[in-house]
Design a protein around this motif. Structure first.
Motif: not given
Length: 193
Positions: A130-140, A160-172
């Motif tokens: 699965v091709e994914l993009f991960r974006e780290v959104d939070g740290l504390g 920390r928390h982050y999102r995985f994107f698949k096909g431009g939408r948030v997967l998790t």
């Protein structure tokens, strides 16, 4: 599926601004190794395996429908389409518990991508290439009596928390809390002045 419902009751001591996280600007003096672990977009389970030389084992705490959203969940969870499920796990290398994690999923996406719930998320997604993009959104930093007990360490604990994107939408959306035992592999989390 419910194995054992638990909530570690995180108390946030401080949270970095989203902008500082996206730009890689830690609001505290993080050591380079911890900066990579907390703010990098690589796989933390892969990092744990490389650091310890041991396979990462997932101890499933539970996976259940989320009917009442927690006020502590990351606001990015609102980007997921319902119905939602929340998964909680401990990540271990040998006998050592090095991370607690929770993730939020659309129920169908969870069924499609998490066929083996005792496998790390990254391993599940890599099986299907699965091709994914991960974006780290939070740290504390947080404190939590339940996590302190399991980690055999005192707070503060890095989170920390982050999102995985698949096909431009948030997967998790995934939140992780790291054990201070990682300092044995990464050194102190703060730089010395």
């Amino acid at each position: 599926m419910v194995l054992c419902s638990t909530d570690p009751r995180l108390r946030f001591l401080w949270i970095a601004s989203r902008r500082s996280v996206l730009w890689g600007e830690a609001p505290v003096q993080l050591s380079p190794a911890w900066r990579l672990m907390l703010m990098g977009d690589g796989s933390p389970t892969r990092h744990l395996q490389l650091l310890t030389g041991r396979r990462v084992e997932v101890e499933l705490i539970g996976m259940e429908p989320e009917t009442l959203p927690s006020p502590q969940r990351p606001h990015e969870v609102a980007e997921l389409h319902g119905p939602l499920v929340r998964r909680q796990v401990w990540l271990r290398c040998g006998e050592e518990t090095l991370m607690w994690a929770e993730s939020w999923w659309n129920q169908q996406d969870a069924q499609d991508h998490l066929r083996d719930l005792r496998q790390p998320i990254w391993a599940s997604l890599c099986q299907d290439r699965v091709e994914l993009f991960r974006e780290v959104d939070g740290l504390g930093q947080v404190d939590s009596a339940a996590l302190e007990q399991r980690f055999s360490a005192s707070s503060p604990l890095w989170c920390r928390h982050y999102r995985f994107f698949k096909g431009g939408r948030v997967l998790t959306v995934i939140r992780e809390v790291f054990s201070p035992a990682l300092e044995a592999y990464l050194g102190s989390s703060s730089t010395t002045s």
